[in-house]
Design an enzyme around this catalytic site. Structure first.
Site, PDB file in Angstrom:
ATOM      1  N   HIS A 169      29.650  60.533  35.785  1.00 32.55           N
ATOM      2  CA  HIS A 169      29.692  61.903  35.255  1.00 32.55           C
ATOM      3  C   HIS A 169      30.891  62.134  34.335  1.00 32.55           C
ATOM      4  O   HIS A 169      30.869  63.046  33.493  1.00 32.55           O
ATOM      5  CB  HIS A 169      29.723  62.899  36.414  1.00 32.55           C
ATOM      6  CG  HIS A 169      29.109  64.228  36.093  1.00 32.55           C
ATOM      7  ND1 HIS A 169      29.394  64.930  34.933  1.00 32.55           N
ATOM      8  CD2 HIS A 169      28.225  64.997  36.769  1.00 32.55           C
ATOM      9  CE1 HIS A 169      28.711  66.062  34.918  1.00 32.55           C
ATOM     10  NE2 HIS A 169      27.992  66.117  36.021  1.00 32.55           N
ATOM     11  N   ASP A 181       9.716  58.066  28.414  1.00 31.74           N
ATOM     12  CA  ASP A 181       8.413  57.398  28.275  1.00 31.74           C
ATOM     13  C   ASP A 181       8.641  56.012  27.708  1.00 31.74           C
ATOM     14  O   ASP A 181       9.049  55.855  26.564  1.00 31.74           O
ATOM     15  CB  ASP A 181       7.518  58.228  27.350  1.00 31.74           C
ATOM     16  CG  ASP A 181       6.159  57.599  27.108  1.00 31.74           C
ATOM     17  OD1 ASP A 181       5.885  56.511  27.667  1.00 31.74           O
ATOM     18  OD2 ASP A 181       5.377  58.189  26.339  1.00 31.74           O
TER      19      ASP A 181
END
Length: 436
Positions: free
Chosen positions: A148, A382
């Site tokens: 992070h 995708d």
């Protein structure tokens, strides 16, 4: 679920033309320095047919060439300030398998079994880790972890979309904006807001938490599904006292409902004060805007209330508290924080990031923190086989840390993951759909 770990290796960026130098580095910004110093893990699941592993690997290499920070390492400069070394040492890439079908073993809520579907989050030098786990039915689970300190959810989700674009032979778009030195303080600084006790705390002032008999082992992550019909009714009720003003958002309305429901389920004393920590993205709040900025660009809103007021006032009361707190984290607030972080923090050695202290806590009682992923394009990862049919955070057993995600039904409904003590869970189940 027995996961068999196969080949593990380091994947490095693949550049077109002459590779850049590997001796450069970039400093962490003031926003990077106040966020969580830990890996965050997410889980994707895809139905067959799945592209070959070599396609997914090559796409990752191409995406890393545009998001080079992920392939680097954290370090220090000559002044001991934190930096990202752009040394292209690479990310961890693991192949694994399960000798069962995905539908037989995949939990639809965060649980400890998910931890085997991504590399360990402890003692990691790589800034990104990937695990591809194939199942006997041909399904694929992608476990992804990222540090992070390098980037927030907005930036990380854009990187994941870019990975999918590269796998499909598309140009990466939009390209990230990498300059972390743009957040310059004003001269003279203008400290309009208080940042002590919010982004920073005095490390000598130890937090005092109430005596709680429950331990971390008693925390259960519960999943709640809110339909579009329920959300519409909730939003209408939350906005019922607004008059001609703009209705509150679905996020504000749902969070207010959850805040009240969880507070009631916890059985907090009516005189106790509870607050919610809410991430606020600065990309479109800063003037000028920086929409494609890669890194951390988040501060927090902290609406708070006495338990008596929160539970006895109607839903619009809590919703307005949330709305006003988030609205106030505006351009002026972000710039005040930049000035404070560059001037006051250097003068006061005892100030440390609040997020660092919170990371050490597994129990947020009587407070909450919300991670809203409602606007992130996580479902757009995708590889060439379509988007995932499951997306969720990994198991993160911090009591009071709630996650909001678009449902994988993708009809506008929302899934909420709520980690609570087992003793409070039954009450929450009974009231989590109540509009009273």
């Amino acid at each position: 679920m027995k996961v068999k770990i196969g080949r593990s290796r380091i994947i490095q960026p693949l550049y077109e033309g002459t590779p850049p130098t590997i001796t450069n580095h970039i400093p962490l910004s003031v926003f990077d320095k106040v966020t969580y110093d830990q890996h965050v893990a997410v889980i994707y699941a895809y139905r067959p047919p799945i592209p070959p592993t070599v396609t997914i690997e090559l796409g990752l290499q191409k995406a890393l060439a545009e998001y080079r920070e992920w392939a680097g390492r954290l370090g220090k400069d000559d002044n001991a300030d934190p930096i990202i070394l752009l040394n292209d040492e690479g990310v961890k890439f693991v192949e694994a398998s399960v000798d069962r079908s995905l539908d037989q073993v995949m939990p639809f809520r965060p649980s400890a079994s998910l931890l085997s579907l991504h590399p360990s989050l402890e003692g990691v030098v790589e800034l990104v880790q990937v695990q591809l786990t194939t199942f006997s039915c041909g399904s694929l689970v992608v476990g992804f972890t990222a540090n992070h300190l390098v980037a927030d959810g907005h930036s990380t989700s854009n990187f994941l979309v870019a990975w999918g674009q590269a796998c499909r032979g598309l140009e990466i778009s939009p390209l990230p904006f990498h300059d972390r030195t743009i957040f310059s303080p004003r001269d003279p600084p203008i400290l309009e807001f208080e940042h002590r006790g919010f982004e920073y705390i005095n490390k000598k002032l130890k937090k005092v938490y109430p005596l709680i008999h429950n331990g971390v082992d008693d925390i259960v992550a519960h999943k709640v599904h809110y339909s579009t019909a329920f959300l519409a009714k909730l939003k209408a009720k939350a906005s019922s006292l607004n008059g001609n003003n703009k209705p509150f958002s679905t996020f504000e309305s749902l969070l207010a409902h959850l805040w009240r429901s969880i507070t009631r389920a916890r059985g907090l004393s009516e005189h106790e004060v509870t607050q919610v920590r809410i991430s606020v993205d600065g990309r479109h709040r800063l003037n000028p805007k920086v929409p494609n900025y890669f890194g951390n660009l988040v501060l927090w809103a902290f609406p708070k209330a006495k338990v008596n007021d929160l539970l006895n006032q109607p839903l619009p009361y809590a919703t307005k508290l949330i709305h006003d707190a988030v609205t106030n984290v505006n351009d002026n607030y972000f710039k005040s924080f930049i000035d404070f972080a560059n001037h006051e923090v250097k003068e006061e050695e005892d100030l440390v990031p609040n997020a660092v202290a919170d990371t050490e806590e597994s129990i947020l009682w009587p407070n909450l923190e919300v991670d809203s992923w409602l606007r992130f394009p996580f479902y757009e990862l995708d590889f060439g086989c379509g988007g995932p049919y499951i997306f969720m955070p990994s198991f993160f057993p911090t009591e009071g840390m709630i996650f909001l995600l678009p449902s994988f039904i993708q009809d506008g409904s929302i899934d909420v993951f709520v980690p609570l003590f087992r003793d409070n869970l039954e009450t929450f189940r009974q009231i989590c759909y109540s509009l009273d």
